[in-house]
Design a protein around this motif. Structure first.
Motif, mmCIF file in Angstrom:
data_model
loop_
_atom_site.group_PDB
_atom_site.id
_atom_site.type_symbol
_atom_site.label_atom_id
_atom_site.label_comp_id
_atom_site.label_asym_id
_atom_site.label_seq_id
_atom_site.Cartn_x
_atom_site.Cartn_y
_atom_site.Cartn_z
ATOM 1 N N ILE A 1 3.788 5.290 -7.558
ATOM 2 C CA ILE A 1 2.722 5.567 -8.613
ATOM 3 C C ILE A 1 2.215 7.118 -8.949
ATOM 4 C CG2 ILE A 1 0.619 5.110 -9.820
ATOM 5 C CD1 ILE A 1 0.882 2.335 -8.976
ATOM 6 N N ALA A 2 2.004 7.487 -7.576
ATOM 7 C CA ALA A 2 1.693 9.032 -7.647
ATOM 8 C C ALA A 2 2.891 9.924 -7.900
ATOM 9 C CB ALA A 2 1.252 9.427 -6.256
ATOM 10 N N THR A 3 3.941 9.573 -7.765
ATOM 11 C CA THR A 3 5.217 10.254 -8.395
ATOM 12 C C THR A 3 5.499 10.252 -9.723
ATOM 13 O OG1 THR A 3 6.334 10.090 -5.925
ATOM 14 C CG2 THR A 3 7.733 10.440 -7.686
ATOM 15 N N GLU A 4 4.918 8.939 -9.918
ATOM 16 C CA GLU A 4 5.207 8.904 -11.355
ATOM 17 C C GLU A 4 4.210 9.577 -12.365
ATOM 18 O OE1 GLU A 4 5.396 4.475 -12.175
ATOM 19 O OE2 GLU A 4 7.532 4.366 -11.736
ATOM 20 N N LYS A 5 3.076 9.679 -11.933
ATOM 21 C CA LYS A 5 2.118 10.566 -12.683
ATOM 22 C C LYS A 5 2.378 11.869 -12.515
ATOM 23 C CE LYS A 5 -2.077 7.967 -11.384
ATOM 24 N NZ LYS A 5 -3.496 8.030 -10.606
ATOM 25 N N SER A 6 3.200 12.333 -11.424
ATOM 26 C CA SER A 6 3.336 13.670 -11.213
ATOM 27 C C SER A 6 4.726 14.273 -12.239
ATOM 28 C CB SER A 6 3.936 14.042 -9.892
ATOM 29 O OG SER A 6 4.065 15.466 -9.613
ATOM 30 N N ASP A 7 5.568 13.328 -12.325
ATOM 31 C CA ASP A 7 6.860 13.690 -13.117
ATOM 32 C C ASP A 7 6.733 13.452 -14.607
ATOM 33 O OD1 ASP A 7 7.407 10.918 -13.209
ATOM 34 O OD2 ASP A 7 8.829 11.022 -11.761
ATOM 35 N N LEU B 1 0.880 -1.261 -0.041
ATOM 36 C CA LEU B 1 -0.111 -0.085 -0.097
ATOM 37 C C LEU B 1 0.791 1.229 -0.191
ATOM 38 C CD1 LEU B 1 -3.213 0.655 1.700
ATOM 39 C CD2 LEU B 1 -1.432 2.310 2.183
ATOM 40 N N GLN B 2 1.723 1.488 0.932
ATOM 41 C CA GLN B 2 2.499 2.711 1.201
ATOM 42 C C GLN B 2 3.338 3.027 0.008
ATOM 43 O OE1 GLN B 2 4.283 3.992 5.179
ATOM 44 N NE2 GLN B 2 6.194 3.999 3.810
ATOM 45 N N ASN B 3 4.351 2.012 -0.604
ATOM 46 C CA ASN B 3 5.398 2.143 -1.504
ATOM 47 C C ASN B 3 4.776 2.298 -2.733
ATOM 48 O OD1 ASN B 3 8.135 2.146 -2.380
ATOM 49 N ND2 ASN B 3 7.551 0.339 -3.495
ATOM 50 N N MET B 4 3.618 1.333 -3.122
ATOM 51 C CA MET B 4 2.750 1.472 -4.421
ATOM 52 C C MET B 4 2.466 2.765 -4.759
ATOM 53 S SD MET B 4 2.139 -0.619 -7.162
ATOM 54 C CE MET B 4 1.861 -2.278 -6.912
ATOM 55 N N SER B 5 1.464 3.266 -3.512
ATOM 56 C CA SER B 5 0.693 4.445 -3.861
ATOM 57 C C SER B 5 1.720 5.485 -4.011
ATOM 58 C CB SER B 5 -0.159 4.591 -2.615
ATOM 59 O OG SER B 5 0.488 4.624 -1.557
ATOM 60 N N GLY C 1 2.984 14.321 -6.715
ATOM 61 C CA GLY C 1 4.219 13.743 -6.222
ATOM 62 C C GLY C 1 4.755 14.067 -5.067
ATOM 63 N N LYS C 2 4.825 15.395 -4.938
ATOM 64 C CA LYS C 2 5.643 16.239 -3.944
ATOM 65 C C LYS C 2 4.875 15.820 -2.500
ATOM 66 C CE LYS C 2 7.693 19.670 -6.367
ATOM 67 N NZ LYS C 2 8.006 21.309 -6.460
ATOM 68 N N SER C 3 3.272 15.804 -2.624
ATOM 69 C CA SER C 3 2.583 15.734 -1.594
ATOM 70 C C SER C 3 2.259 14.157 -1.083
ATOM 71 C CB SER C 3 0.995 16.438 -1.735
ATOM 72 O OG SER C 3 0.526 15.688 -2.497
ATOM 73 N N ALA C 4 2.798 13.254 -1.869
ATOM 74 C CA ALA C 4 2.353 11.718 -1.679
ATOM 75 C C ALA C 4 2.763 11.275 -0.349
ATOM 76 C CB ALA C 4 2.882 11.132 -2.920
ATOM 77 N N THR C 5 3.855 11.747 -0.036
ATOM 78 C CA THR C 5 4.551 11.102 1.344
ATOM 79 C C THR C 5 3.710 11.729 2.317
ATOM 80 O OG1 THR C 5 6.792 10.668 0.248
ATOM 81 C CG2 THR C 5 6.622 10.893 2.560
ATOM 82 N N ALA C 6 3.491 12.886 2.077
ATOM 83 C CA ALA C 6 2.569 13.349 3.328
ATOM 84 C C ALA C 6 1.128 13.052 3.499
ATOM 85 C CB ALA C 6 2.633 14.820 3.121
ATOM 86 N N VAL C 7 0.841 12.427 2.397
ATOM 87 C CA VAL C 7 -0.740 11.984 2.463
ATOM 88 C C VAL C 7 -0.884 10.253 2.799
ATOM 89 C CG1 VAL C 7 -2.856 11.656 1.030
ATOM 90 C CG2 VAL C 7 -1.602 13.694 0.580
ATOM 91 N N ILE C 8 0.235 9.615 2.319
ATOM 92 C CA ILE C 8 0.064 8.423 2.309
ATOM 93 C C ILE C 8 0.793 7.731 3.812
ATOM 94 C CG2 ILE C 8 0.777 6.123 1.428
ATOM 95 C CD1 ILE C 8 -1.398 7.719 -0.168
ATOM 96 N N ILE C 9 1.795 8.098 4.022
ATOM 97 C CA ILE C 9 2.414 7.754 5.284
ATOM 98 C C ILE C 9 1.630 7.788 6.583
ATOM 99 C CG2 ILE C 9 4.414 8.024 6.582
ATOM 100 C CD1 ILE C 9 6.323 8.361 4.399
ATOM 101 N N ALA D 1 -4.993 1.940 -6.105
ATOM 102 C CA ALA D 1 -6.186 2.576 -5.825
ATOM 103 C C ALA D 1 -5.854 3.997 -5.027
ATOM 104 C CB ALA D 1 -7.405 1.682 -5.189
ATOM 105 N N LEU D 2 -5.131 3.995 -3.971
ATOM 106 C CA LEU D 2 -4.786 4.981 -3.199
ATOM 107 C C LEU D 2 -3.888 6.137 -3.828
ATOM 108 C CD1 LEU D 2 -5.823 5.832 -0.415
ATOM 109 C CD2 LEU D 2 -3.420 4.809 0.531
ATOM 110 N N SER D 3 -3.004 5.590 -4.939
ATOM 111 C CA SER D 3 -2.309 6.577 -5.554
ATOM 112 C C SER D 3 -2.963 7.729 -6.380
ATOM 113 C CB SER D 3 -1.564 5.803 -6.994
ATOM 114 O OG SER D 3 -2.299 5.369 -7.714
ATOM 115 N N GLY D 4 -4.130 7.726 -6.445
ATOM 116 C CA GLY D 4 -4.783 8.930 -6.942
ATOM 117 C C GLY D 4 -5.250 9.891 -5.995
#
Length: 280
Positions: A96-102, A89-93, A184-192, A176-179
């Motif tokens: 993928i969120a980072t790859e969408k952003s970059d 869950l954590q690493n995948m989301s 990508g910059k906010s992914a860590t702050a949202v998911i962790i 699913a959670l990657s959206g």
């Protein structure tokens, strides 16, 4: 005008071959990221070592033979469950969120790579790294802290199906959670924080029955509680079964609850996943 990205149609064999190639690529990329390796791959091992050392003199109960249960033996199944959540869950989301952003997914959308091959690569990477991580956690528990591993093949079979189902479910939920993150910059702050809260309320760092009943009921809605329970059924003595919510390992409940979340994750992925964000 809005350009429409189409997924190329390839023979099934070619799609799988590309997916296997992506697994190799994803695994190599994973281990080249020092922060990911530390905070995802090695984190459960580090936490097991900390808890085992800090509670070396504590009595967590008695095993079937009446021997004192060590902190390492008690926390082993918890760290295995946490590792599944972190790798899936954590690493995948976040990934993928980072790859969408970059722009990585945007570039892949214009390539001959089918979407299913991309997901084979992602989920395959989670399986490979999760297997290696679980093997390392078990080895550290047994060799460094003297934990006696189960000698009943049925317990190992329980571990295998809980592990495989848990990794699959966590991976799908990660997609699913990657959206959820807006970038990508906010992914860590949202998911962790989501992953961290789930660990604290699901019996990973605290004994589950020590939590207030209402919090136990909340945690029972989410899959990590059930994955941790399944791991305890595989590694803890039968004497600990009475300490579970309801006084039973309830492996049928573990399978049903985790499978429900797997289906939920698949539905959300089907409805929401896009190569490119709509607002990009």
């Amino acid at each position: 005008m809005t350009a429409t990205m189409t997924t190329p149609t390839l023979p099934a064999g070619r799609t799988v071959t590309l997916g296997v190639s992506r697994i190799i690529y994803e695994v190599k990329a994973y281990f080249r990221q020092g922060d990911t390796v530390f905070f995802t791959f090695l984190f459960p091992v580090m936490m097991l070592a900390i808890f085992s050392t800090a509670f070396a003199e504590s009595d967590f109960g008695r095993d079937d033979a009446g021997n004192t249960m060590s902190g390492a033996a008690f926390y082993l199944p918890a760290m295995l469950a946490a590792g599944v959540l972190l790798s899936g869950l954590q690493n995948m989301s976040i990934d993928i969120a980072t790859e969408k952003s970059d722009g990585t997914l945007k570039r892949l959308a214009g390539s001959p790579l089918p979407m299913i091959s991309y997901f084979i690569g992602k989920i395959g990477q989670v399986f490979v790294t999760s297997v290696l991580q679980a093997a390392l956690i078990i080895a550290v528990a047994a060799l460094a802290f003297g934990v006696n591993l189960p000698d009943d093949p049925q317990r190992w079979l329980t571990f295998v199906w809980v592990f495989v189902l848990g990794v699959t479910t966590s991976s799908i939920l990660g997609i699913a959670l990657s959206g959820l993150p807006r970038s990508g910059k906010s992914a860590t702050a949202v998911i962790i924080p989501i992953a961290l809260v789930l660990q604290f309320i699901s019996g990973v760092y605290l004994q589950f029955t020590m939590l207030p009943e209402w919090l136990q009921n909340v945690a029972s809605v989410f899959p990590l509680k059930w994955m941790a329970q399944g791991m305890r059924a595989a590694f803890l003595p039968e004497t600990f079964e009475a300490l579970e919510q309801g006084g039973s390992w309830d492996l049928a409940g573990v399978a049903i609850a985790t499978s429900i979340w797997l289906v939920v994750g698949l539905v959300v992925c089907r409805l929401t996943f896009r190569w490119i964000r709509k607002d990009s």
